[in-house]
Motif scaffolding. Structure first.
Motif, mmCIF file in Angstrom:
data_model
loop_
_atom_site.group_PDB
_atom_site.id
_atom_site.type_symbol
_atom_site.label_atom_id
_atom_site.label_comp_id
_atom_site.label_asym_id
_atom_site.label_seq_id
_atom_site.Cartn_x
_atom_site.Cartn_y
_atom_site.Cartn_z
ATOM 1 N N ALA A 148 0.830 -1.213 0.000
ATOM 2 C CA ALA A 148 0.000 0.000 0.000
ATOM 3 C C ALA A 148 0.860 1.256 0.000
ATOM 4 C CB ALA A 148 -0.940 -0.004 1.198
ATOM 5 N N LEU A 149 1.932 1.252 0.795
ATOM 6 C CA LEU A 149 2.827 2.411 0.839
ATOM 7 C C LEU A 149 3.528 2.614 -0.497
ATOM 8 C CD1 LEU A 149 4.364 1.932 4.401
ATOM 9 C CD2 LEU A 149 2.494 3.451 3.728
ATOM 10 N N ASP A 150 3.930 1.507 -1.121
ATOM 11 C CA ASP A 150 4.558 1.611 -2.445
ATOM 12 C C ASP A 150 3.574 2.137 -3.491
ATOM 13 O OD1 ASP A 150 7.183 0.780 -1.897
ATOM 14 O OD2 ASP A 150 6.607 -1.338 -1.962
ATOM 15 N N MET A 151 2.359 1.648 -3.452
ATOM 16 C CA MET A 151 1.356 2.112 -4.419
ATOM 17 C C MET A 151 1.023 3.581 -4.198
ATOM 18 S SD MET A 151 0.768 -0.296 -6.536
ATOM 19 C CE MET A 151 -0.713 0.325 -7.348
ATOM 20 N N ALA A 152 1.010 4.004 -2.941
ATOM 21 C CA ALA A 152 0.762 5.424 -2.656
ATOM 22 C C ALA A 152 1.871 6.282 -3.250
ATOM 23 C CB ALA A 152 0.669 5.649 -1.150
ATOM 24 N N LYS A 153 3.117 5.844 -3.107
ATOM 25 C CA LYS A 153 4.244 6.594 -3.651
ATOM 26 C C LYS A 153 4.216 6.612 -5.171
ATOM 27 C CE LYS A 153 9.303 6.846 -3.598
ATOM 28 N NZ LYS A 153 10.541 6.271 -2.993
ATOM 29 N N ALA A 154 3.858 5.473 -5.755
ATOM 30 C CA ALA A 154 3.898 5.352 -7.214
ATOM 31 C C ALA A 154 2.741 6.055 -7.899
ATOM 32 C CB ALA A 154 3.914 3.881 -7.611
ATOM 33 N N THR A 155 1.585 6.116 -7.239
ATOM 34 C CA THR A 155 0.387 6.656 -7.888
ATOM 35 C C THR A 155 -0.077 7.989 -7.329
ATOM 36 O OG1 THR A 155 -1.159 5.548 -6.372
ATOM 37 C CG2 THR A 155 -0.388 4.281 -8.282
ATOM 38 N N GLY A 156 0.332 8.302 -6.097
ATOM 39 C CA GLY A 156 -0.176 9.510 -5.454
ATOM 40 C C GLY A 156 -1.613 9.388 -5.000
ATOM 41 N N ASP A 157 -2.167 8.201 -5.042
ATOM 42 C CA ASP A 157 -3.559 7.949 -4.691
ATOM 43 C C ASP A 157 -3.731 7.988 -3.175
ATOM 44 O OD1 ASP A 157 -6.118 6.952 -4.223
ATOM 45 O OD2 ASP A 157 -6.024 5.529 -5.879
ATOM 46 N N ALA A 158 -4.607 8.876 -2.708
ATOM 47 C CA ALA A 158 -4.825 9.027 -1.270
ATOM 48 C C ALA A 158 -5.409 7.774 -0.643
ATOM 49 C CB ALA A 158 -5.743 10.210 -1.002
ATOM 50 N N ALA A 159 -6.140 6.987 -1.418
ATOM 51 C CA ALA A 159 -6.736 5.762 -0.872
ATOM 52 C C ALA A 159 -5.653 4.753 -0.500
ATOM 53 C CB ALA A 159 -7.704 5.154 -1.883
ATOM 54 N N TRP A 160 -4.616 4.657 -1.329
ATOM 55 C CA TRP A 160 -3.500 3.774 -0.993
ATOM 56 C C TRP A 160 -2.769 4.274 0.254
ATOM 57 C CZ3 TRP A 160 -3.123 -0.964 -2.381
ATOM 58 C CH2 TRP A 160 -3.522 -1.399 -3.656
ATOM 59 N N GLN A 161 -2.589 5.599 0.333
ATOM 60 C CA GLN A 161 -1.923 6.161 1.509
ATOM 61 C C GLN A 161 -2.716 5.861 2.775
ATOM 62 O OE1 GLN A 161 1.158 7.782 1.576
ATOM 63 N NE2 GLN A 161 0.873 7.448 3.777
ATOM 64 N N ALA A 162 -4.037 5.985 2.698
ATOM 65 C CA ALA A 162 -4.888 5.714 3.855
ATOM 66 C C ALA A 162 -4.825 4.244 4.243
ATOM 67 C CB ALA A 162 -6.330 6.113 3.551
ATOM 68 N N ARG A 163 -4.770 3.373 3.251
ATOM 69 C CA ARG A 163 -4.683 1.942 3.545
ATOM 70 C C ARG A 163 -3.361 1.620 4.256
ATOM 71 N NH1 ARG A 163 -6.937 -2.893 1.298
ATOM 72 N NH2 ARG A 163 -5.560 -4.693 1.588
ATOM 73 N N GLY A 164 -2.266 2.164 3.739
ATOM 74 C CA GLY A 164 -0.981 1.926 4.368
ATOM 75 C C GLY A 164 -0.929 2.468 5.787
ATOM 76 N N ALA A 165 -1.495 3.662 5.979
ATOM 77 C CA ALA A 165 -1.499 4.267 7.310
ATOM 78 C C ALA A 165 -2.324 3.433 8.286
ATOM 79 C CB ALA A 165 -2.050 5.684 7.232
ATOM 80 N N PHE A 166 -3.448 2.903 7.823
ATOM 81 C CA PHE A 166 -4.314 2.103 8.701
ATOM 82 C C PHE A 166 -3.652 0.781 9.069
ATOM 83 C CE2 PHE A 166 -7.819 -0.665 9.880
ATOM 84 C CZ PHE A 166 -8.640 0.174 10.626
ATOM 85 N N LEU A 167 -2.976 0.172 8.111
ATOM 86 C CA LEU A 167 -2.364 -1.131 8.369
ATOM 87 C C LEU A 167 -1.079 -1.040 9.190
ATOM 88 C CD1 LEU A 167 -2.821 -2.924 4.911
ATOM 89 C CD2 LEU A 167 -4.013 -3.444 7.053
ATOM 90 N N THR A 168 -0.439 0.146 9.220
ATOM 91 C CA THR A 168 0.843 0.260 9.926
ATOM 92 C C THR A 168 0.752 -0.114 11.406
ATOM 93 O OG1 THR A 168 1.785 1.870 8.371
ATOM 94 C CG2 THR A 168 2.685 1.852 10.599
ATOM 95 N N PRO A 169 -0.173 0.448 12.200
ATOM 96 C CA PRO A 169 -0.223 0.033 13.613
ATOM 97 C C PRO A 169 -0.605 -1.427 13.788
ATOM 98 C CG PRO A 169 -2.077 1.474 13.067
ATOM 99 C CD PRO A 169 -1.146 1.523 11.905
ATOM 100 N N ILE A 170 -1.402 -1.977 12.872
ATOM 101 C CA ILE A 170 -1.747 -3.400 12.962
ATOM 102 C C ILE A 170 -0.511 -4.244 12.687
ATOM 103 C CG2 ILE A 170 -3.208 -5.247 12.062
ATOM 104 C CD1 ILE A 170 -5.273 -3.142 11.292
ATOM 105 N N ALA A 171 0.254 -3.871 11.654
ATOM 106 C CA ALA A 171 1.471 -4.609 11.322
ATOM 107 C C ALA A 171 2.466 -4.564 12.474
ATOM 108 C CB ALA A 171 2.097 -4.042 10.050
ATOM 109 N N LYS A 172 2.604 -3.389 13.092
ATOM 110 C CA LYS A 172 3.554 -3.255 14.194
ATOM 111 C C LYS A 172 3.120 -4.079 15.394
ATOM 112 C CE LYS A 172 5.908 -1.348 17.766
ATOM 113 N NZ LYS A 172 5.755 -1.626 19.204
ATOM 114 N N ALA A 173 1.888 -3.914 15.819
ATOM 115 C CA ALA A 173 1.430 -4.569 17.043
ATOM 116 C C ALA A 173 1.267 -6.077 16.856
ATOM 117 C CB ALA A 173 0.121 -3.944 17.520
#
Length: 559
Positions: A364-389
């Motif tokens: 999701a973070l890569d797709m956000a960087k590659a496309t500039g799509d806010a939806a990908w950025q939001a997905r990556g941001a949401f999954l980050t605390p889940i991935a960490k914890a």
């Protein structure tokens, strides 16, 4: 048992679970071809198996130590670090303008997983440097970028992150470190920082500290904090390490685990530093580094889980004891016993789930960087605390079960099982405790009214698996309920909400895997029949609110 890098498993997750082909199809990451991915995973896996894994025990038995003000690292760590640096693994995702490869963060996380499984104490070093590179790319002046980033990428210099102070802890806004303008473009930094991973070493030419400090006109709290680059040695006109800066390692912490990783108390006495980013905007710059590190720490938990699982299963297959229902049809080992098999399969299910969550987040973070799509950025941001914890909780649980599978031998240090548990325990604490991750998930990450959460649930829906579809629907209802609650009730249910989300994601990933490869169906059944039901229990906890917690007085709790 020697560690074996799970190259094929990583490739399977990328190809069949998280859709990495979408990343490779973008113009930004067009060079991440299947052939390139295979070469990267194979070469990195070989290094981790052959070079780094033998160092893991060395770091535990021969800790880093402070000798006459100089940090002496564990035997072989310098050679191990040089193998990482010379392989180009530090700057995989860094900008090619400064010598990086410009590859997707997904591949960096895959390689980082194997490095962490090989030797987590050493892997902390390049992880900190990678986060610093990203922060400098996003916020530093061109002059600072040109000076520091190439040397960080090459491994000539190493990077650290200096946030915590003795009196502040997670309340970064309570810091006391001060910065004063020297009038020549530099600043004098004075203060003390604690818990600085790899605050010094004897194999790097220079240590580059990113330090949070407050300018005289900085407002109280986090709004008035600035970020500074404060090197151990001041670069000369040619950009080489020159005279020593006025900073020092006061002491190294005596830790439960990660003995090979020097965790320093740092003292800055008017040390020369350079402003990174705008004055009073240091937290925004530091969060760039921290968000990278949070996903990276989730991967560290996964790293230890993989290594501990391999270690425990190898022991179980070798240990012969008692009779089981399998009789002659079994292995004759303790792995034939139902409870040992339960633990082994719980490990396998959760390691796969943690890996898939981390890789999905990275995609999701890569797709956000590659496309500039806010939806990908939001997905990556949401999954980050889940991935960490979830990644770090999985590391702790798998390592703990690994000790249990060893029986009494798990409590004996010579088997090596206990080291995994000691090493991984801190990952649930640093870069924001897992409780803070959960609070971030139900707080900041639900400020969109749940849009990012609902988008992920939409992506999971329609599995034609009754239990999973019911859990997805229940998680949607819970998300709607949380959005409507006040923040204290959200926080009271934050940890179980995150756990439920992780369980649902994990079950969905296992079903995708089974669709792609029917041989994985039995493990997927374990995931959905034995572990997915935990999601419903966690969701019930998340709805209980804060009232019951605060109905019990502090006196009663302490009685």
């Amino acid at each position: 048992m020697p560690y074996r890098a799970p190259v094929a498993e990583l490739r399977f997750v990328l190809d069949h679970v998280v859709g990495f082909d979408r990343v490779a199809a973008t113009e930004t990451f067009a060079e991440a071809t299947p052939e390139t991915v295979d070469a990267i995973l194979t070469e990195a896996g070989r290094m981790c198996t052959d070079v780094l894994a033998p160092l893991n025990r060395e770091g535990d038995l021969h800790p880093a130590h402070l000798e006459n003000g100089v940090v002496r690292t564990s035997p072989g760590f310098g050679d191990g670090f040089r193998a990482i640096a010379d392989g180009g693994w530090i700057g995989m995702s860094a900008d090619p303008e400064h010598g990086g490869m410009g590859l997707p963060i997904t591949l960096t996380m895959a390689v980082n997983e194997m490095i962490g499984s090989g030797c987590l104490a050493l892997q902390l070093n390049p992880l900190m440097t990678q986060g610093q590179i990203e922060a400098l790319e996003a916020h530093a002046s061109p002059a600072l970028q040109d000076l520091y980033i190439p040397k960080l990428i090459s491994g000539e210099w190493c990077g650290t992150m200096n946030l915590t102070e003795p009196q502040a802890g997670s309340d970064v806004g309570a810091l006391r470190t001060k910065a004063e303008d020297n009038g020549d473009g530099t600043y004098a930094i004075t203060g003390q920082k604690i818990y600085i991973s790899w605050g010094d070493s004897d194999f790097a030419e220079n240590i580059c500290h990113l330090v949070l400090a407050r300018l005289p006109d900085g407002a109280p709290g986090t709004r008035g904090i600035s970020l500074f680059m404060v090197p151990k040695r001041l670069p000369d006109e040619a950009g080489n390490p020159g005279v020593a800066n006025t900073l020092k390692v006061v002491s190294l912490e005596h830790k439960l685990g990660l003995h090979g990783s020097p965790t320093a108390v740092m003292q800055y006495d008017g040390a020369t530093g350079w402003l990174v980013g705008e004055p009073h905007k240091g937290m925004a710059a530091m969060f760039t580094m921290m968000n990278n590190a949070r996903l990276g720490v989730g991967v560290q938990g996964l790293s230890v889980a993989e290594a501990a699982m391999q270690h425990a299963v190898a022991y179980a297959l070798d240990r012969k004891q008692g009779k089981t229902a399998l009789g002659d049809a079994g292995t004759g080992s303790i792995l034939d016993h139902a409870d040992v098999r339960r633990m082994a399969l719980d490990m396998k299910v959760d390691v796969f789930a943690a890996r898939s969550i981390a890789m999905d987040c990275a995609v999701a973070l890569d797709m956000a960087k590659a496309t500039g799509d806010a939806a990908w950025q939001a997905r990556g941001a949401f999954l980050t605390p889940i991935a960490k914890a979830f990644g770090t909780d999985t590391g702790i649980k798998v390592a703990n079960d690994g000790v249990q599978m060893h029986g009494g031998m798990g409590f004996v240090e010579e088997t090596g099982a206990a080291q995994y548990l000691r090493d991984v325990r801190v990952t649930a604490i640093y870069e924001g405790t897992n409780g803070i991750q959960a609070m971030d998930l139900v707080g900041r990450k639900l400020m969109d009214g749940g849009a990012a959460a609902f988008a992920i649930l939409d992506d999971l829906s329609g599995t034609n698996h009754e239990g999973l579809d019911a859990a997805i629907a229940a998680l949607r209802d819970l998300t709607e309920w949380l959005v409507a609650q006040d923040m204290q009730d959200r926080f009271a249910g934050a940890v179980p909400y995150l756990a439920a989300f992780a369980r649902v994601l994990g079950a969905a990933y296992h079903l995708r895997a089974a669709e792609a490869d029917t041989s994985r169906a039995p493990v997927a059944r374990v995931a959905t029949a034995r572990l997915l039901p935990e999601a419903m229990a966690e969701m019930a906890k998340a709805r209980s609110g804060a009232e019951a917690l605060y109905a019990v007085s502090s006196d009663v709790i302490a009685a």
